[in-house]
Design a protein around this motif. Structure first.
Motif, PDB file in Angstrom:
ATOM      1  N   GLY A 182      -9.790   2.817   4.571  1.00  0.00           N
ATOM      2  CA  GLY A 182      -9.611   3.053   3.145  1.00  0.00           C
ATOM      3  C   GLY A 182     -10.271   1.954   2.319  1.00  0.00           C
ATOM      4  O   GLY A 182     -11.042   1.146   2.832  1.00  0.00           O
TER       5      GLY A 182
ATOM      6  N   PRO B 289      -8.239  -2.658   1.617  1.00  0.00           N
ATOM      7  CA  PRO B 289      -8.455  -3.929   2.326  1.00  0.00           C
ATOM      8  C   PRO B 289      -9.814  -4.575   2.061  1.00  0.00           C
ATOM      9  O   PRO B 289     -10.042  -5.721   2.446  1.00  0.00           O
ATOM     10  CB  PRO B 289      -8.327  -3.562   3.798  1.00  0.00           C
TER      11      PRO B 289
ATOM     12  N   ARG C  52     -12.420   8.147  10.806  1.00  0.00           N
ATOM     13  CA  ARG C  52     -12.762   9.498  10.336  1.00  0.00           C
ATOM     14  C   ARG C  52     -13.807  10.094  11.266  1.00  0.00           C
ATOM     15  O   ARG C  52     -14.713   9.394  11.717  1.00  0.00           O
ATOM     16  CB  ARG C  52     -13.281   9.380   8.911  1.00  0.00           C
TER      17      ARG C  52
ATOM     18  N   MET D 211      -1.609   2.550   2.627  1.00  0.00           N
ATOM     19  CA  MET D 211      -0.727   3.695   2.440  1.00  0.00           C
ATOM     20  C   MET D 211      -1.340   4.607   1.389  1.00  0.00           C
ATOM     21  O   MET D 211      -1.806   4.136   0.344  1.00  0.00           O
ATOM     22  CB  MET D 211       0.678   3.257   1.964  1.00  0.00           C
ATOM     23  N   GLY D 212      -1.337   5.899   1.675  1.00  0.00           N
ATOM     24  CA  GLY D 212      -1.874   6.852   0.706  1.00  0.00           C
ATOM     25  C   GLY D 212      -0.837   7.248  -0.338  1.00  0.00           C
ATOM     26  O   GLY D 212       0.344   6.901  -0.228  1.00  0.00           O
TER      27      GLY D 212
ATOM     28  N   HIS E 221       1.165   8.573   3.480  1.00  0.00           N
ATOM     29  CA  HIS E 221       0.569   8.503   4.827  1.00  0.00           C
ATOM     30  C   HIS E 221       0.135   7.079   5.116  1.00  0.00           C
ATOM     31  O   HIS E 221      -0.088   6.275   4.213  1.00  0.00           O
ATOM     32  CB  HIS E 221      -0.598   9.493   4.974  1.00  0.00           C
TER      33      HIS E 221
ATOM     34  N   ALA F  74      -2.435   4.911   8.219  1.00  0.00           N
ATOM     35  CA  ALA F  74      -3.492   5.218   9.178  1.00  0.00           C
ATOM     36  C   ALA F  74      -3.941   6.655   8.869  1.00  0.00           C
ATOM     37  O   ALA F  74      -4.165   6.990   7.712  1.00  0.00           O
ATOM     38  CB  ALA F  74      -3.020   5.011  10.609  1.00  0.00           C
ATOM     39  N   SER F  75      -3.991   7.531   9.885  1.00  0.00           N
ATOM     40  CA  SER F  75      -4.265   8.937   9.568  1.00  0.00           C
ATOM     41  C   SER F  75      -3.092   9.808   9.971  1.00  0.00           C
ATOM     42  O   SER F  75      -3.246  10.925  10.485  1.00  0.00           O
ATOM     43  CB  SER F  75      -5.560   9.388  10.260  1.00  0.00           C
TER      44      SER F  75
ATOM     45  N   LYS G  95       0.100   4.649  -6.158  1.00  0.00           N
ATOM     46  CA  LYS G  95       0.965   4.567  -4.956  1.00  0.00           C
ATOM     47  C   LYS G  95       2.438   4.401  -5.343  1.00  0.00           C
ATOM     48  O   LYS G  95       3.320   4.378  -4.485  1.00  0.00           O
ATOM     49  CB  LYS G  95       0.542   3.376  -4.097  1.00  0.00           C
TER      50      LYS G  95
HETATM   51  C1  6PG Z   1      -8.374   6.228   5.439  1.00  0.00           C
HETATM   52  C2  6PG Z   1      -7.233   5.307   5.818  1.00  0.00           C
HETATM   53  C3  6PG Z   1      -6.014   5.646   5.021  1.00  0.00           C
HETATM   54  C4  6PG Z   1      -5.934   4.647   3.894  1.00  0.00           C
HETATM   55  C5  6PG Z   1      -4.982   5.130   2.827  1.00  0.00           C
HETATM   56  C6  6PG Z   1      -5.089   4.249   1.585  1.00  0.00           C
HETATM   57  O1  6PG Z   1      -9.042   6.764   6.330  1.00  0.00           O
HETATM   58  O2  6PG Z   1      -8.597   6.353   4.230  1.00  0.00           O
HETATM   59  O3  6PG Z   1      -6.986   5.346   7.114  1.00  0.00           O
HETATM   60  O4  6PG Z   1      -4.814   5.603   5.721  1.00  0.00           O
HETATM   61  O5  6PG Z   1      -5.474   3.391   4.394  1.00  0.00           O
HETATM   62  O6  6PG Z   1      -5.332   6.455   2.488  1.00  0.00           O
HETATM   63  O7  6PG Z   1      -6.414   4.346   1.122  1.00  0.00           O
HETATM   64  P1  6PG Z   1      -6.899   3.398  -0.090  1.00  0.00           P
HETATM   65  O8  6PG Z   1      -6.733   1.992   0.399  1.00  0.00           O
HETATM   66  O9  6PG Z   1      -8.343   3.768  -0.302  1.00  0.00           O
HETATM   67  O10 6PG Z   1      -6.005   3.716  -1.264  1.00  0.00           O
END
Ligand code: 6PG
Length: 237
Positions: A46, A49, A74, A136-137, A141, A143-144, A194
């Motif tokens: 994502g 980080p 992905r 975290m999405g 969510h 990770a995936s 978030k």
């Molecule tokens: C991905 C990550 C996903 C990500 C969260 C947060 O493939 O995008 O594995 O888990 O950590 O969706 O994404 P953001 O940091 O871009 O908000």
């Protein structure tokens, strides 16, 4: 609303969040190397980080002692700009003296099932992760591992993900048991988008990120809800 959990740390903004987490990772890395001679670290994907990685790459870590893994990937072609390992390479480790054999990419280009089977073998051969860094999405969510998806209940070390609500639809993720088997977890959350998921977690909803074993949570004030969400910049500003 209940007070923030004691292990949730709030930074003023995304830059301060990145700095705090980078310093924490640097400290964990130095301790692991001192105690065990290596630091086994699964990177988050994502966007959150990225700042933290850019700060870390300028810090004096013993890079040759690091073993990098990925919390998820992905299913895109190797080297694709949308891959999590590509982001981490550009922001963190490109040009640093980490032996190539110590960077354990997820072969997600092989597809969810074959990629997960191959990565499960990699994880089975590896020592317990000293650290898993996670985001975290907006749906909670991590990770995936997405809410209501079968991958969340899959007990394998690495799991195939299909029809992910966050594109691309096919992915490979460390399984929840693998994430919880790590010595330590850090979850980084930034932005007002978030806030709702964090609120639901504080209210006891078992979103995927809430199913992580004890973790260190680092939030920025926008995500924590301790400052009003930033208004989109006015074009005339
Ligand atoms: C991905 C990550 C996903 C990500 C969260 C947060 O493939 O995008 O594995 O888990 O950590 O969706 O994404 P953001 O940091 O871009 O908000």
């Amino acid at each position: 609303m209940a007070a923030l959990p004691a292990d949730w740390r709030v930074a003023a903004d995304a830059e301060a969040l990145a700095q705090r987490v980078a310093e924490r990772i640097q400290s964990l890395c130095a301790r692991a190397i001192e105690e065990r001679g290596a630091f086994h670290w699964a990177l988050a994907g994502g966007g959150t980080p990225r700042r933290c990685y850019r700060l870390l790459r300028r810090m004096p870590l013993e890079w040759a002692r690091l073993h990098l893994y990925f919390s998820d990937e992905r299913c895109l072609p190797a080297g694709d700009a949308g891959r999590n390992d590509r982001m981490a390479e550009q922001a963190l480790f490109s040009g640093l003296p980490i032996p190539p054999g110590q960077i354990h990419r997820i072969p997600a280009e092989r597809g969810p099932e074959r990629g997960a089977a191959a990565y499960a073998a990699t994880l089975a051969d590896a020592p317990a992760m000293d650290l898993v860094l996670l985001g975290m999405g907006e749906d909670g969510h991590t990770a995936s591992l997405f809410p209501g998806h079968p991958a969340l209940e899959d007990t394998r070390l690495a799991v195939p993900v299909f029809q992910a609500p966050k594109p691309p639809p096919e992915r490979v993720s460390m399984g929840l048991s693998a994430l919880n088997g790590a010595t330590r977890r850090i979850v980084m959350v930034a932005g007002s988008g978030k806030r709702d998921a964090l609120l639901r977690i504080r209210e006891g909803q078992r979103l995927p990120a809430a199913r992580l074993a004890r973790s260190e949570w680092y939030l920025d004030a926008e995500a924590a809800g301790t400052t009003p969400p930033r208004r989109p910049a006015n074009k005339t500003d």
